[in-house]
Design an enzyme around this catalytic site. Structure first.
Site, PDB file in Angstrom:
ATOM      1  N   HIS A 173       1.069  -6.604  17.725  1.00 14.12           N
ATOM      2  CA  HIS A 173       0.164  -7.759  17.696  1.00 14.12           C
ATOM      3  C   HIS A 173      -0.309  -8.136  19.085  1.00 14.12           C
ATOM      4  O   HIS A 173       0.424  -8.014  20.071  1.00 14.12           O
ATOM      5  CB  HIS A 173       0.803  -8.959  16.994  1.00 14.12           C
ATOM      6  CG  HIS A 173       2.248  -9.199  17.323  1.00 14.12           C
ATOM      7  ND1 HIS A 173       2.653  -9.896  18.428  1.00 14.12           N
ATOM      8  CD2 HIS A 173       3.376  -8.842  16.670  1.00 14.12           C
ATOM      9  CE1 HIS A 173       3.980  -9.964  18.432  1.00 14.12           C
ATOM     10  NE2 HIS A 173       4.445  -9.325  17.379  1.00 14.12           N
ATOM     11  N   LYS A 185       0.841  -1.209   0.000  1.00 13.28           N
ATOM     12  CA  LYS A 185       0.000   0.000   0.000  1.00 13.28           C
ATOM     13  C   LYS A 185       0.868   1.249   0.000  1.00 13.28           C
ATOM     14  O   LYS A 185       0.576   2.221  -0.694  1.00 13.28           O
ATOM     15  CB  LYS A 185      -0.937   0.000   1.212  1.00 13.28           C
ATOM     16  CG  LYS A 185      -2.010  -1.069   1.136  1.00 13.28           C
ATOM     17  CD  LYS A 185      -2.851  -1.069   2.408  1.00 13.28           C
ATOM     18  CE  LYS A 185      -3.812  -2.252   2.421  1.00 13.28           C
ATOM     19  NZ  LYS A 185      -4.558  -2.332   3.696  1.00 13.28           N
TER      20      LYS A 185
HETATM   21  C1  COA Z   1       8.970  -2.428  21.398  1.00 10.22           C
HETATM   22  C2  COA Z   1       7.924  -2.581  22.508  1.00 10.22           C
HETATM   23  C3  COA Z   1       7.468  -1.210  22.932  1.00 10.22           C
HETATM   24  C4  COA Z   1       6.784  -3.434  21.939  1.00 10.22           C
HETATM   25  O1  COA Z   1       5.549  -3.177  22.546  1.00 10.22           O
HETATM   26  P1  COA Z   1       4.463  -4.266  22.946  1.00 10.22           P
HETATM   27  O2  COA Z   1       3.214  -3.563  23.236  1.00 10.22           O
HETATM   28  O3  COA Z   1       5.045  -5.169  23.953  1.00 10.22           O
HETATM   29  O4  COA Z   1       4.256  -5.209  21.665  1.00 10.22           O
HETATM   30  P2  COA Z   1       3.617  -4.916  20.239  1.00 10.22           P
HETATM   31  O5  COA Z   1       2.866  -6.132  19.829  1.00 10.22           O
HETATM   32  O6  COA Z   1       2.901  -3.606  20.150  1.00 10.22           O
HETATM   33  O7  COA Z   1       4.921  -4.788  19.332  1.00 10.22           O
HETATM   34  C5  COA Z   1       5.704  -5.885  19.059  1.00 10.22           C
HETATM   35  C6  COA Z   1       6.573  -5.503  17.894  1.00 10.22           C
HETATM   36  O8  COA Z   1       7.338  -4.329  18.228  1.00 10.22           O
HETATM   37  C7  COA Z   1       8.456  -4.308  17.373  1.00 10.22           C
HETATM   38  N1  COA Z   1       9.626  -3.899  18.145  1.00 10.22           N
HETATM   39  C8  COA Z   1      10.314  -4.610  19.052  1.00 10.22           C
HETATM   40  N2  COA Z   1      11.355  -3.875  19.531  1.00 10.22           N
HETATM   41  C9  COA Z   1      11.321  -2.697  18.887  1.00 10.22           C
HETATM   42  C10 COA Z   1      12.130  -1.513  18.911  1.00 10.22           C
HETATM   43  N3  COA Z   1      13.190  -1.422  19.713  1.00 10.22           N
HETATM   44  N4  COA Z   1      11.807  -0.467  18.110  1.00 10.22           N
HETATM   45  C11 COA Z   1      10.740  -0.547  17.277  1.00 10.22           C
HETATM   46  N5  COA Z   1       9.926  -1.639  17.203  1.00 10.22           N
HETATM   47  C12 COA Z   1      10.217  -2.688  18.006  1.00 10.22           C
HETATM   48  C13 COA Z   1       8.648  -5.712  16.808  1.00 10.22           C
HETATM   49  O9  COA Z   1       8.337  -5.675  15.416  1.00 10.22           O
HETATM   50  C14 COA Z   1       7.598  -6.545  17.547  1.00 10.22           C
HETATM   51  O10 COA Z   1       6.998  -7.553  16.776  1.00 10.22           O
HETATM   52  P3  COA Z   1       7.841  -8.830  16.279  1.00 10.22           P
HETATM   53  O11 COA Z   1       8.509  -9.444  17.456  1.00 10.22           O
HETATM   54  O12 COA Z   1       6.816  -9.729  15.668  1.00 10.22           O
HETATM   55  O13 COA Z   1       8.824  -8.307  15.281  1.00 10.22           O
HETATM   56  C15 COA Z   1       8.510  -3.326  23.708  1.00 10.22           C
HETATM   57  O14 COA Z   1       8.617  -4.691  23.425  1.00 10.22           O
HETATM   58  C16 COA Z   1       9.877  -2.804  24.117  1.00 10.22           C
HETATM   59  O15 COA Z   1      10.004  -1.800  24.742  1.00 10.22           O
HETATM   60  N6  COA Z   1      10.933  -3.504  23.722  1.00 10.22           N
HETATM   61  C17 COA Z   1      12.299  -3.038  24.020  1.00 10.22           C
HETATM   62  C18 COA Z   1      13.195  -4.201  24.161  1.00 10.22           C
HETATM   63  C19 COA Z   1      12.735  -5.067  25.300  1.00 10.22           C
HETATM   64  O16 COA Z   1      12.366  -4.629  26.326  1.00 10.22           O
HETATM   65  N7  COA Z   1      12.807  -6.362  25.014  1.00 10.22           N
HETATM   66  C20 COA Z   1      12.388  -7.359  25.902  1.00 10.22           C
HETATM   67  C21 COA Z   1      11.029  -7.849  25.514  1.00 10.22           C
HETATM   68  S1  COA Z   1      10.527  -9.189  26.519  1.00 10.22           S
END
Ligand code: COA
Length: 126
Positions: free
Chosen positions: A113, A62
């Site tokens: 997700h 898209k």
């Molecule tokens: C990124 C973050 C805000 C995701 O938020 P969430 O509400 O838990 O999960 P969501 O479903 O909205 O998002 C998941 C997606 O965020 C994305 N994501 C992960 N880390 C990211 C980052 N540093 N920057 C941007 N996107 C990120 C990934 O695509 C992930 O999906 P995938 O594993 O299928 O690729 C959160 O995981 C985070 O702060 N991560 C930082 C690293 C961390 O703490 N890791 C330990 C996780 S157990």
């Protein structure tokens, strides 16, 4: 850098689970690159990650403004997983060609997700 296009896509996780149950390896090979498939391997919520990448590929199409035309295949749009967890898009084959023609040099992607739904947003820059 200008924003050239934006695309979003939302998908039911159960739809992807059904596709995997019905078509198994054939579905995975047609839709996901080897590196995407490797990412799923040790995941507990495997269908959520698969659905997010499926949505990512549609969102990117898209953002490119092409849809599934011009011979673009699913694996032409690849979600790369950076060490931080941040996803990144790499375009191959016909998708890379369509992007070049439109002056698009990169595509930003964001995924989210939950148990039933996956969502992706893609922004094309050039
Ligand atoms: C990124 C973050 C805000 C995701 O938020 P969430 O509400 O838990 O999960 P969501 O479903 O909205 O998002 C998941 C997606 O965020 C994305 N994501 C992960 N880390 C990211 C980052 N540093 N920057 C941007 N996107 C990120 C990934 O695509 C992930 O999906 P995938 O594993 O299928 O690729 C959160 O995981 C985070 O702060 N991560 C930082 C690293 C961390 O703490 N890791 C330990 C996780 S157990």
């Amino acid at each position: 850098m200008d924003v050239i296009g934006h695309g979003v896509d939302m998908i039911e996780v159960a739809r992807i689970a059904r596709m995997v149950e019905r078509h198994g390896h054939r579905f995975l090979e047609r839709v996901y690159t080897p590196s995407e498939q490797a990412y799923f391997k040790d995941k507990k919520r495997i269908f959520e990650h698969m659905a997010a990448r499926f949505a990512a590929k549609e969102a990117v199409l898209k953002a490119l403004g092409t849809g599934w035309s011009g011979g673009i295949g699913w694996t032409d749009v690849e979600v790369i997983h950076e060490p931080s967890g941040r996803p990144r898009i790499e375009l191959h084959g016909a998708a890379a060609g369509e992007a070049r023609e439109r002056g698009i040099s990169s595509v930003l992607i964001s995924l989210s997700h939950v148990d039933k739904t996956a969502l992706a947003s893609a922004i094309a820059l050039g």
